[in-house]
Design an enzyme around this catalytic site. Sequence first.
Site, PDB file in Angstrom:
ATOM      1  N   GLY A 134       0.619  -5.118   0.727  1.00  0.00           N
ATOM      2  CA  GLY A 134      -0.523  -5.201  -0.190  1.00  0.00           C
ATOM      3  C   GLY A 134      -0.158  -5.845  -1.522  1.00  0.00           C
TER       4      GLY A 134
ATOM      5  N   ALA B  41       0.870  -1.179   0.000  1.00  0.00           N
ATOM      6  CA  ALA B  41       0.000   0.000   0.000  1.00  0.00           C
ATOM      7  C   ALA B  41       0.904   1.225   0.000  1.00  0.00           C
ATOM      8  CB  ALA B  41      -0.887  -0.025   1.238  1.00  0.00           C
TER       9      ALA B  41
ATOM     10  N   GLU C 167       4.338  -5.195   7.204  1.00  0.00           N
ATOM     11  CA  GLU C 167       3.535  -4.171   7.881  1.00  0.00           C
ATOM     12  C   GLU C 167       3.917  -3.980   9.339  1.00  0.00           C
ATOM     13  OE1 GLU C 167       2.361  -6.505   5.813  1.00  0.00           O
ATOM     14  OE2 GLU C 167       0.782  -5.666   4.548  1.00  0.00           O
TER      15      GLU C 167
ATOM     16  N   GLU D 245      -0.389  -9.443  -0.921  1.00  0.00           N
ATOM     17  CA  GLU D 245      -1.815  -9.744  -0.743  1.00  0.00           C
ATOM     18  C   GLU D 245      -2.557  -9.732  -2.078  1.00  0.00           C
ATOM     19  OE1 GLU D 245      -1.823  -6.659   2.348  1.00  0.00           O
ATOM     20  OE2 GLU D 245      -2.909  -8.083   3.605  1.00  0.00           O
TER      21      GLU D 245
END
Length: 258
Positions: A109, A66, A132, A112
């Site tokens: 992300g 992200a 993260e 993911e």
Amino acid sequence: QTQYTAIITEVEGRVATITLNRPEALNALSNTLIAELVDAASKFDADPNVGAIIITGSERAFAAGADIKGMLELEYSDVLAGGAFPSWGGIEQMLTPTIAAVSGFALGGGCELAMMCDIIIAADNAKFGQPEINLGVIPGFGGTQRLPRAIGKYKAADMVLTGRMMGAEEAERSGLVSRVVPAAELIDTVKQAAALIASKPLPALYAAKNALQAAEESSLSEGLRVEQIAFQALFATEDQTEGMRAFAEKREANFKHR
Ligand code: CO8
């Protein structure tokens, strides 16, 4: 054709490719990028002329997660309200088969997103991770749920709690990737795999993918029921008639994808 700013789309035959394109930020998943990706993927999913979707990045990065710079100023109330992050729009539940072609970093992300795809083909330079924890947060796009399902509790906890990266070889050994290929062969290999999938009868592809999803989401007996009903329903398709007739007549099947 929609104009996108953070992705590039391309269709060759029955294969659509979505290339993440924010090289300045190692393809960090900005809200714009996610919204464009979801828009493009859903349009391809709705198109019966598309039988497989490739999601890829650059040689250096599939996606480094992200967009950290975009999250820097966010407070609990911003995040809680739900508007801070765009929806993934059920991208992982689309029925068209998806392949993540991963070269370089697939972090946070990015990892993911790869796990939202059906198949992950990695270049030998790929690096997966859920870092993260180093930022004071945890995976938020499914990492704590999909990683243990993919690689088991102990490997997943190692990744999520230490934030370390996993190379392509370890990722293959752990079951996180479907295949590893030399970096220079990644795109050709993925395009061949996608073209092979896309040549298969579309109703059976949809049914197979739906049943595979049920395997992740439900109990064995429920999953077996999903499989049974879909198996029976495929006998109502033209492609089933053609596929079996072609076999009996010792010729190549000519699927109509219906
Ligand atoms: N976000 C924003 N910018 C990034 C990101 C990122 N995730 N990753 C890299 N960049 C930028 C860098 O800031 C740098 O920009 P600039 O040149 O302007 O300084 C440029 O990309 C190149 O990066 P580096 O110079 O750092 O390149 P290196 O080769 O030195 O390092 C790394 C590469 C190791 C990949 C490093 O960039 C890195 O650690 N990146 C961050 C990885 C990370 O922590 N990802 C997880 C993010 S959090 C997340 O994904 C949570 C998702 C869930 C959200 C929940 C919503 C509900």
